[in-house]
Design a protein around this motif. Sequence first.
Motif, PDB file in Angstrom:
ATOM      1  N   ARG A   1      -5.959  -7.169   2.025  1.00 24.16           N
ATOM      2  CA  ARG A   1      -5.265  -8.000   3.020  1.00 24.16           C
ATOM      3  C   ARG A   1      -6.183  -9.074   3.569  1.00 24.16           C
TER       4      ARG A   1
ATOM      5  N   TYR B   1       6.317  -9.566   7.022  1.00 20.90           N
ATOM      6  CA  TYR B   1       7.048  -8.552   7.798  1.00 20.90           C
ATOM      7  C   TYR B   1       6.816  -8.790   9.290  1.00 20.90           C
TER       8      TYR B   1
ATOM      9  N   MET C   1       2.871  -4.648  17.570  1.00 22.05           N
ATOM     10  CA  MET C   1       1.640  -5.214  18.141  1.00 22.05           C
ATOM     11  C   MET C   1       1.109  -6.307  17.228  1.00 22.05           C
TER      12      MET C   1
ATOM     13  N   ASN D   1     -10.977  -5.434   0.699  1.00 18.24           N
ATOM     14  CA  ASN D   1      -9.743  -5.485   1.494  1.00 18.24           C
ATOM     15  C   ASN D   1      -8.666  -6.285   0.756  1.00 18.24           C
TER      16      ASN D   1
ATOM     17  N   VAL E   1     -10.883   2.874   3.083  1.00 18.56           N
ATOM     18  CA  VAL E   1     -11.187   1.957   4.191  1.00 18.56           C
ATOM     19  C   VAL E   1     -11.185   0.542   3.624  1.00 18.56           C
ATOM     20  N   TYR E   2     -10.291  -0.312   4.144  1.00 17.43           N
ATOM     21  CA  TYR E   2     -10.199  -1.677   3.632  1.00 17.43           C
ATOM     22  C   TYR E   2     -11.325  -2.526   4.248  1.00 17.43           C
TER      23      TYR E   2
ATOM     24  N   GLN F   1     -11.374  -3.198  11.657  1.00 16.06           N
ATOM     25  CA  GLN F   1     -10.038  -3.600  12.124  1.00 16.06           C
ATOM     26  C   GLN F   1      -9.574  -2.591  13.182  1.00 16.06           C
TER      27      GLN F   1
ATOM     28  N   GLN G   1       5.139  -2.068  19.012  1.00 15.36           N
ATOM     29  CA  GLN G   1       4.558  -0.787  18.608  1.00 15.36           C
ATOM     30  C   GLN G   1       3.366  -0.974  17.673  1.00 15.36           C
ATOM     31  N   GLY G   2       2.403  -0.091  17.785  1.00 11.09           N
ATOM     32  CA  GLY G   2       1.290  -0.040  16.831  1.00 11.09           C
ATOM     33  C   GLY G   2       1.637   0.918  15.703  1.00 11.09           C
TER      34      GLY G   2
ATOM     35  N   PRO H   1      10.260  -2.202   7.111  1.00 13.77           N
ATOM     36  CA  PRO H   1       9.138  -2.033   8.042  1.00 13.77           C
ATOM     37  C   PRO H   1       7.738  -2.217   7.472  1.00 13.77           C
TER      38      PRO H   1
ATOM     39  N   GLU I   1      -7.302 -10.334   6.805  1.00  9.99           N
ATOM     40  CA  GLU I   1      -7.313  -9.975   8.228  1.00  9.99           C
ATOM     41  C   GLU I   1      -8.767  -9.944   8.691  1.00  9.99           C
TER      42      GLU I   1
ATOM     43  N   ARG J   1      -1.796   8.321   5.763  1.00  8.97           N
ATOM     44  CA  ARG J   1      -2.436   8.137   4.445  1.00  8.97           C
ATOM     45  C   ARG J   1      -3.775   8.869   4.380  1.00  8.97           C
TER      46      ARG J   1
ATOM     47  N   ILE K   1      -1.721   4.183   8.156  1.00  8.97           N
ATOM     48  CA  ILE K   1      -3.090   4.597   7.860  1.00  8.97           C
ATOM     49  C   ILE K   1      -3.415   6.063   8.162  1.00  8.97           C
TER      50      ILE K   1
ATOM     51  N   GLY L   1       3.246   3.947   3.585  1.00  5.68           N
ATOM     52  CA  GLY L   1       2.441   4.870   4.388  1.00  5.68           C
ATOM     53  C   GLY L   1       1.612   4.112   5.408  1.00  5.68           C
TER      54      GLY L   1
ATOM     55  N   GLN M   1      -4.809  11.697   1.784  1.00  8.18           N
ATOM     56  CA  GLN M   1      -5.919  11.454   0.847  1.00  8.18           C
ATOM     57  C   GLN M   1      -6.956  12.568   0.946  1.00  8.18           C
TER      58      GLN M   1
END
Length: 395
Positions: A340, A195, A159, A338, A268-269, A274, A222-223, A114, A342, A255, A252, A250, A259
Amino acid sequence: MAHILVLGGDGYLGWPTAMKFSNEGHEVTVVDNYLRRNACTELDVGMLYGVPTLIERAKIWYEKTGKEIKVVIGDLTDPEVMRSLFDGRVQYQWCVDKKFTGAPETVIHYAEQPSAPYSLLNYKYANKTLSNNLLVTNNLMFALKDLSPDTHMIKIGTMGEYGTPEIDIEEGWLEIEHKGRKDKFLYPRQASSLYHTTKIMDTDLFWFGVRMWDLKATDLMQGPVYGIETEESLIDDRLKTIFNYDEIFGTIVNRFITQAVVGYPLTVYGQGGQTRGYLNIKDTLQCVGASVRTPAKKGELRIFNQIMETFSVNELAQLTKTVGDKLGYGVEIKNIENPRKEKEEHYYNPVYQGLQEIGVEPHYLTPEVMEGMFKTVAKYKSNIRKDVIFRGVKW
Ligand code: USQ
């Protein structure tokens, strides 16, 4: 009472789903090969607390409630393991009554790798994600076609299949007018990880099975899910679901709360604009429950967007800070580069009425709900490992 098969019954969502249906009096069988647990061990991700094995959990559940959840430990990428669940050759690793009571009326498919970061660790993990997720889905489709075409299959999509387009996101389908003619197609998909790409391919496999073989399918887009407790986990602490707060498994909200509790600046990425749709784990169970009660028709691929509200990363960080500060944690927020690829500022307007129309009543992420999560996480503060919070899996 129905027979419900939960594929991936050891996971974050699978185990709470199994308990919920068992509690409602359904006959429940869970199947898992411990892919997620083993990956957590292999990658040394740490977990908020240890959880008993699936067999131990089923035994605890039986002791506490007198209800049986049958357990199969097996790899569903092996078509014979999958087919045995429908034709009676199944080998239970734990159950009270060994009798096979026939093919399930509903199968809920969570048996997938996942995590987006896991799928991009390197080519080996990408292959593992592709082969596991696609083979399990394909094995399920063929088992249903050959052995049990009236079983309703419910799959958790994401999503993330839609990406972040400049137009409103519909529930799965889009009517298109082209050169004066109209038709309905699957909503355009553009995944932001491998994924998420497997989830798009799953949807395509389901759509093929529905078109060609008249299968009945529900795809729940799903989100990111947050939360720990569900009604059934309150029965005994050992029944709580797996809770990851590390970068790989994890999500967000889980997480950020962890944290904050351990005094690690919230990760925060990038710019934090986002925006995604979120839901409480309790609502995942409600959505799946509502889908089971009102199955798709033969030859129908029904798609719902499974989110209850939207937030940007910045809004989630601010909410975590407000609640954490009130509880005395002195929460810091840090924008980090970031890892990622995105969009960090974008249009986001998804439709998500369908599940509420079939009876789902949303739980929202209020400060009170978040405070409850803080209190649960704080009980395990001494288990939290700062070294797994951010490793920078990049793509
Ligand atoms: N993010 C941060 N900081 C963090 C972690 C995440 O800013 O420490 C950002 C990410 O960059 C992303 C957003 O928060 O923009 C959500 O990230 P996530 O890690 O919570 O969720 P994601 O990787 O998208 O995947 C999760 C589940 C996946 C599910 C998906 C739904 O792991 O199984 O399909 O949520 S969705 O995001 O709508 O695609």
